[in-house]
Design a protein around this motif. Structure first.
Motif, mmCIF file in Angstrom:
data_model
loop_
_atom_site.group_PDB
_atom_site.id
_atom_site.type_symbol
_atom_site.label_atom_id
_atom_site.label_comp_id
_atom_site.label_asym_id
_atom_site.label_seq_id
_atom_site.Cartn_x
_atom_site.Cartn_y
_atom_site.Cartn_z
ATOM 1 N N LEU A 221 -5.938 13.975 -8.762
ATOM 2 C CA LEU A 221 -4.678 14.336 -8.124
ATOM 3 C C LEU A 221 -4.483 13.545 -6.827
ATOM 4 N N PHE A 222 -5.554 13.369 -6.057
ATOM 5 C CA PHE A 222 -5.484 12.596 -4.814
ATOM 6 C C PHE A 222 -5.138 11.138 -5.101
ATOM 7 N N VAL A 223 -5.793 10.558 -6.099
ATOM 8 C CA VAL A 223 -5.545 9.151 -6.430
ATOM 9 C C VAL A 223 -4.101 8.971 -6.912
ATOM 10 N N ILE A 224 -3.612 9.882 -7.735
ATOM 11 C CA ILE A 224 -2.226 9.797 -8.213
ATOM 12 C C ILE A 224 -1.258 9.912 -7.033
ATOM 13 N N GLY A 225 -1.508 10.826 -6.132
ATOM 14 C CA GLY A 225 -0.651 10.974 -4.949
ATOM 15 C C GLY A 225 -0.680 9.739 -4.071
ATOM 16 N N LEU A 226 -1.861 9.142 -3.939
ATOM 17 C CA LEU A 226 -1.995 7.921 -3.140
ATOM 18 C C LEU A 226 -1.201 6.783 -3.760
ATOM 19 N N LEU A 227 -1.285 6.632 -5.071
ATOM 20 C CA LEU A 227 -0.539 5.570 -5.744
ATOM 21 C C LEU A 227 0.971 5.797 -5.673
ATOM 22 N N VAL A 228 1.401 7.021 -5.852
ATOM 23 C CA VAL A 228 2.840 7.317 -5.767
ATOM 24 C C VAL A 228 3.348 7.054 -4.342
ATOM 25 N N GLY A 229 2.569 7.425 -3.357
ATOM 26 C CA GLY A 229 2.963 7.160 -1.966
ATOM 27 C C GLY A 229 3.037 5.674 -1.669
ATOM 28 N N ALA A 230 2.102 4.909 -2.212
ATOM 29 C CA ALA A 230 2.129 3.458 -2.006
ATOM 30 C C ALA A 230 3.346 2.835 -2.671
ATOM 31 N N ILE A 231 3.696 3.323 -3.856
ATOM 32 C CA ILE A 231 4.869 2.790 -4.549
ATOM 33 C C ILE A 231 6.144 3.122 -3.789
ATOM 34 N N ILE A 232 6.248 4.330 -3.290
ATOM 35 C CA ILE A 232 7.446 4.735 -2.545
ATOM 36 C C ILE A 232 7.573 3.938 -1.251
ATOM 37 N N SER A 233 6.480 3.772 -0.516
ATOM 38 C CA SER A 233 6.553 3.043 0.757
ATOM 39 C C SER A 233 6.840 1.561 0.528
ATOM 40 N N THR A 234 6.247 0.965 -0.504
ATOM 41 C CA THR A 234 6.519 -0.435 -0.800
ATOM 42 C C THR A 234 7.977 -0.622 -1.208
ATOM 43 N N GLY A 235 8.484 0.272 -2.013
ATOM 44 C CA GLY A 235 9.885 0.181 -2.419
ATOM 45 C C GLY A 235 10.837 0.333 -1.250
ATOM 46 N N SER A 236 10.526 1.241 -0.338
ATOM 47 C CA SER A 236 11.416 1.434 0.807
ATOM 48 C C SER A 236 11.381 0.228 1.745
ATOM 49 N N ILE A 237 10.219 -0.378 1.929
ATOM 50 C CA ILE A 237 10.134 -1.582 2.767
ATOM 51 C C ILE A 237 10.896 -2.729 2.109
ATOM 52 N N TYR A 238 10.772 -2.854 0.794
ATOM 53 C CA TYR A 238 11.491 -3.909 0.073
ATOM 54 C C TYR A 238 13.001 -3.743 0.214
ATOM 55 N N ILE A 239 13.490 -2.535 0.064
ATOM 56 C CA ILE A 239 14.928 -2.276 0.198
ATOM 57 C C ILE A 239 15.384 -2.530 1.631
ATOM 58 N N TYR A 240 14.566 -2.154 2.607
ATOM 59 C CA TYR A 240 14.911 -2.390 4.013
ATOM 60 C C TYR A 240 15.032 -3.881 4.296
ATOM 61 N N THR A 241 14.090 -4.686 3.796
ATOM 62 C CA THR A 241 14.161 -6.122 4.051
ATOM 63 C C THR A 241 15.360 -6.750 3.364
ATOM 64 N N LEU A 242 15.731 -6.256 2.188
ATOM 65 C CA LEU A 242 16.922 -6.791 1.522
ATOM 66 C C LEU A 242 18.177 -6.492 2.328
ATOM 67 N N THR A 243 18.299 -5.274 2.840
ATOM 68 C CA THR A 243 19.498 -4.928 3.602
ATOM 69 C C THR A 243 19.501 -5.624 4.959
ATOM 70 N N ALA A 244 18.336 -5.814 5.567
ATOM 71 C CA ALA A 244 18.273 -6.493 6.858
ATOM 72 C C ALA A 244 18.646 -7.961 6.696
ATOM 73 N N ASN A 245 18.200 -8.601 5.630
ATOM 74 C CA ASN A 245 18.547 -10.005 5.408
ATOM 75 C C ASN A 245 20.023 -10.170 5.105
ATOM 76 N N SER A 246 20.612 -9.264 4.381
ATOM 77 C CA SER A 246 22.032 -9.399 4.062
ATOM 78 C C SER A 246 22.891 -9.206 5.313
ATOM 79 N N SER A 247 22.499 -8.322 6.207
ATOM 80 C CA SER A 247 23.276 -8.143 7.432
ATOM 81 C C SER A 247 23.082 -9.323 8.371
ATOM 82 N N ASN A 248 21.890 -9.935 8.379
ATOM 83 C CA ASN A 248 21.674 -11.123 9.204
ATOM 84 C C ASN A 248 22.482 -12.295 8.685
#
Length: 76
Positions: free
Chosen positions: A18-45
């Protein structure tokens, strides 16, 4: 006695899985949010860069490229 150790091992393995699954899901969510943030930051720049002049280029004053005349120096 063996039955108690089997239940403890199953419970411990379940918690670890359960811990490993939670860790992987958290890593996927944080990576996805950083990716979306960089896409929106580049488009506004990019939209800001198109509306602004590039740094280091002189302003366009439509003089045909001739520099302004030198001021007259007073002689004494």
């Amino acid at each position: 006695m063996e039955n108690e150790t089997m239940n403890k091992n199953d419970t411990t393995k379940g918690k670890i899985i359960l811990f490993v699954i939670g860790l992987l899901v958290g890593a996927i969510i944080s990576t996805g949010s950083i990716y979306i943030y960089t896409l929106t930051a580049n488009s506004s720049n990019n939209s800001n860069a198109q509306s602004q002049q590039m740094p280091g280029t002189p302003p366009n004053d439509n003089n045909g490229g001739t520099p302004p005349s030198m001021p007259q120096q007073e002689t004494k």
